[in-house]
Design a protein around this motif. Structure first.
Motif, PDB file in Angstrom:
ATOM      1  N   LEU A   1     -25.813  18.545  42.667  1.00 38.10           N
ATOM      2  CA  LEU A   1     -26.632  18.949  42.531  1.00 38.10           C
ATOM      3  C   LEU A   1     -27.608  18.828  41.373  1.00 38.10           C
ATOM      4  O   LEU A   1     -27.208  17.110  40.665  1.00 38.10           O
ATOM      5  CB  LEU A   1     -26.597  19.867  40.902  1.00 38.10           C
ATOM      6  N   ILE A   2     -28.453  17.252  41.552  1.00 43.48           N
ATOM      7  CA  ILE A   2     -29.666  16.438  41.390  1.00 43.48           C
ATOM      8  C   ILE A   2     -30.552  16.879  40.293  1.00 43.48           C
ATOM      9  O   ILE A   2     -31.358  17.885  40.806  1.00 43.48           O
ATOM     10  CB  ILE A   2     -30.114  15.374  42.217  1.00 43.48           C
ATOM     11  N   LEU A   3     -30.464  16.317  39.384  1.00 48.54           N
ATOM     12  CA  LEU A   3     -31.548  16.412  38.033  1.00 48.54           C
ATOM     13  C   LEU A   3     -32.173  15.337  37.366  1.00 48.54           C
ATOM     14  O   LEU A   3     -31.509  15.006  37.409  1.00 48.54           O
ATOM     15  CB  LEU A   3     -31.142  17.170  36.897  1.00 48.54           C
ATOM     16  N   LYS A   4     -33.646  15.491  37.611  1.00 46.06           N
ATOM     17  CA  LYS A   4     -34.143  14.734  36.893  1.00 46.06           C
ATOM     18  C   LYS A   4     -35.369  14.752  36.073  1.00 46.06           C
ATOM     19  O   LYS A   4     -35.631  15.818  36.022  1.00 46.06           O
ATOM     20  CB  LYS A   4     -35.070  13.823  38.067  1.00 46.06           C
ATOM     21  N   GLY A   5     -35.668  13.999  35.134  1.00 46.33           N
ATOM     22  CA  GLY A   5     -35.950  14.506  33.662  1.00 46.33           C
ATOM     23  C   GLY A   5     -36.203  13.628  32.617  1.00 46.33           C
ATOM     24  O   GLY A   5     -35.441  12.564  32.653  1.00 46.33           O
ATOM     25  N   SER A   6     -36.426  13.613  31.384  1.00 44.78           N
ATOM     26  CA  SER A   6     -36.639  13.226  30.470  1.00 44.78           C
ATOM     27  C   SER A   6     -35.565  13.003  29.585  1.00 44.78           C
ATOM     28  O   SER A   6     -34.817  14.817  29.705  1.00 44.78           O
ATOM     29  CB  SER A   6     -38.088  13.031  29.496  1.00 44.78           C
ATOM     30  N   PRO A   7     -35.084  13.053  28.549  1.00 47.82           N
ATOM     31  CA  PRO A   7     -33.630  13.164  28.084  1.00 47.82           C
ATOM     32  C   PRO A   7     -33.992  14.089  27.339  1.00 47.82           C
ATOM     33  O   PRO A   7     -32.848  15.204  26.863  1.00 47.82           O
ATOM     34  CB  PRO A   7     -33.948  11.611  26.670  1.00 47.82           C
ATOM     35  N   ALA A   8     -35.747  14.836  25.879  1.00 42.92           N
ATOM     36  CA  ALA A   8     -35.551  15.028  25.733  1.00 42.92           C
ATOM     37  C   ALA A   8     -35.452  16.930  27.092  1.00 42.92           C
ATOM     38  O   ALA A   8     -35.098  17.676  26.779  1.00 42.92           O
ATOM     39  CB  ALA A   8     -37.146  15.555  24.897  1.00 42.92           C
ATOM     40  N   GLU A   9     -36.512  16.621  28.438  1.00 46.48           N
ATOM     41  CA  GLU A   9     -36.248  17.814  28.883  1.00 46.48           C
ATOM     42  C   GLU A   9     -34.644  18.129  29.675  1.00 46.48           C
ATOM     43  O   GLU A   9     -34.425  18.818  29.937  1.00 46.48           O
ATOM     44  CB  GLU A   9     -36.588  17.126  30.086  1.00 46.48           C
TER      45      GLU A   9
END
Length: 150
Positions: free
Chosen positions: A50-58
């Motif tokens: 599973l690949i997730l991409k986002g800011s540290p806050a997200e």
């Protein structure tokens, strides 16, 4: 946030592998893979991470919520695959045992003697009707052995 407690509460079977990479845009790329070595089905290797991409806050805000359903589904799938393999192997063993037992019975059948036919009696009678007494056709007075006792 109780990250490890929440991971534990997912009740996963296997090892959860998480790889975190920082991208050039200062966001995070997180790869999550569940590996279950107890699952003997090689199809488990075809399940992608599973690949997730986002800011540290997200990631902080919704990481567990975003991975829980897909990772639990993957865990259940691997457990089902392993159970299927075990049940198939058990059925195969039982089938082989049934064939072996059948083969043993067939091999023993010629060795067994056929029962000898009962000696013929002087008086052959037809079977009594179901409602008639069992010994209705017998006449005790015709028995020579009983006459001697009297």
């Amino acid at each position: 946030m109780n990250f490890f407690q929440e991971i534990h509460d997912l009740g996963l079977q296997g090892d959860l592998k998480i790889v975190v990479t920082t991208t050039a845009q200062n966001s995070l790329l997180v790869s999550v893979l569940l590996a279950n070595e107890k699952c003997g089905d090689n199809a488990r290797h075809s399940i992608p991470p599973l690949i997730l991409k986002g800011s540290p806050a997200e990631m902080d805000a919704g990481f567990i919520e975003r991975i829980s359903a897909p990772i639990q589904k993957t865990s259940g799938l691997m457990v089902s695959m392993e159970n299927h393999l075990k049940q198939t192997a058990d059925a195969e063993k039982q089938s082989k045992m049934a064939k072996d037992n059948k083969g043993n019975k067939d091999a023993k059948a010629p060795e067994q003697k056929a029962p000898e036919s009962e000696p013929k009696t002087k008086k052959q009678t037809s079977p009594a009707p179901a409602s008639a007494p069992l010994f209705a056709d017998l006449d005790i007075n015709d028995d020579p052995e009983l006459e001697d006792e009297e």
